[in-house]
Design a protein around this motif. Structure first.
Motif, PDB file in Angstrom:
ATOM      1  N   UNK A  50     -15.751  53.322  37.966  1.00  5.28           N
ATOM      2  CA  UNK A  50     -17.027  53.291  37.529  1.00  5.28           C
ATOM      3  C   UNK A  50     -17.945  52.209  38.365  1.00  5.28           C
ATOM      4  N   UNK A  51     -17.259  51.375  39.602  1.00  2.00           N
ATOM      5  CA  UNK A  51     -17.888  50.709  40.461  1.00  2.00           C
ATOM      6  C   UNK A  51     -18.172  51.430  41.455  1.00  2.00           C
ATOM      7  N   UNK A  52     -17.617  52.673  41.584  1.00  2.00           N
ATOM      8  CA  UNK A  52     -17.823  53.867  42.783  1.00  2.00           C
ATOM      9  C   UNK A  52     -17.330  53.330  44.153  1.00  2.00           C
ATOM     10  N   UNK A  53     -16.231  52.350  43.959  1.00  2.00           N
ATOM     11  CA  UNK A  53     -15.604  52.088  45.177  1.00  2.00           C
ATOM     12  C   UNK A  53     -14.554  52.947  45.848  1.00  2.00           C
ATOM     13  N   UNK A  54     -14.022  53.576  44.731  1.00  2.00           N
ATOM     14  CA  UNK A  54     -12.845  54.711  44.921  1.00  2.00           C
ATOM     15  C   UNK A  54     -13.226  55.973  44.391  1.00  2.00           C
ATOM     16  N   UNK A  55     -12.688  56.944  45.017  1.00  2.00           N
ATOM     17  CA  UNK A  55     -13.050  58.094  44.203  1.00  2.00           C
ATOM     18  C   UNK A  55     -11.965  58.340  42.932  1.00  2.00           C
ATOM     19  N   UNK A  56     -12.207  59.604  42.285  1.00  2.00           N
ATOM     20  CA  UNK A  56     -11.844  59.783  41.063  1.00  2.00           C
ATOM     21  C   UNK A  56     -10.134  59.998  41.444  1.00  2.00           C
ATOM     22  N   UNK A  57      -9.185  59.869  40.612  1.00  2.00           N
ATOM     23  CA  UNK A  57      -7.885  60.297  40.823  1.00  2.00           C
ATOM     24  C   UNK A  57      -7.323  61.053  39.768  1.00  2.00           C
ATOM     25  N   UNK A  58      -6.610  62.005  39.563  1.00  2.00           N
ATOM     26  CA  UNK A  58      -6.048  62.951  38.755  1.00  2.00           C
ATOM     27  C   UNK A  58      -4.868  63.317  38.956  1.00  2.00           C
ATOM     28  N   UNK A  59      -3.893  63.663  37.709  1.00  2.00           N
ATOM     29  CA  UNK A  59      -2.711  63.723  37.715  1.00  2.00           C
ATOM     30  C   UNK A  59      -2.041  64.715  36.809  1.00  2.00           C
ATOM     31  N   UNK A  60      -1.355  65.618  36.978  1.00  2.00           N
ATOM     32  CA  UNK A  60      -0.683  66.347  35.931  1.00  2.00           C
ATOM     33  C   UNK A  60       0.687  66.398  35.998  1.00  2.00           C
TER      34      UNK A  60
END
Length: 149
Positions: free
Chosen positions: A132-142
């Motif tokens: 939420x601080x926008x320092x890193x991009x989103x990460x997703x996993x399945x």
């Protein structure tokens, strides 16, 4: 069975509390309320760090079928620097025995969530993390698993 209930309590604590933050911990767990305290020994960057974690479970009795939810939080306090070293607040819910939903946020602004769903022998675990601080991009996993009995 007491061993199964103890393992369920440990799993819930791992879901809701900070992991790997201390060198020594002490936890008290009951069917509705759990608490943990611990210490991390001083090293180059940090002084003595104390930890505290609490959680409360609501809904169906432990070990019984039925929906339940749990809310919890934990923190690490650096005594040398007199500041918060880490903080996490999280919630989990099991609306049915085959589904588990968890959501948490930490002091860095990382919002994490996961959903587990089981149908017959198939288990699907989907997770995501957004900074939420926008320092890193989103990460997703399945993660898809099939249990053979």
């Amino acid at each position: 069975d007491a061993a199964r209930l103890a393992e369920e309590r440990r799993k819930l604590c791992r879901l809701l509390w900070l992991r790997g933050g201390t060198d020594a911990t002490f936890a008290l767990r009951s069917s509705r309320v759990m608490a943990q305290t611990g210490l991390k020994l001083p090293h180059e960057e940090e002084g003595l760090v104390g930890s505290l974690g609490v959680l409360r479970r609501f809904g169906a009795a432990e070990g019984a079928s039925g929906p339940w939810a749990a809310l919890g939080g934990s923190l690490l306090w650096d005594a040398r620097q007199r500041k918060l070293a880490a903080l996490q607040v999280a919630a989990c819910a099991e609306p049915s025995p085959s589904q588990l939903v968890c959501l948490g946020v930490d002091q860095t602004g990382a919002l994490t969530g996961s959903v587990r769903s089981t149908v017959d022998s198939f288990t699907l675990l989907a997770s995501a993390s957004v900074d939420l601080s926008r320092r890193k991009g989103p990460r997703f996993g399945v993660d898809l698993s099939f249990d053979v009995e």
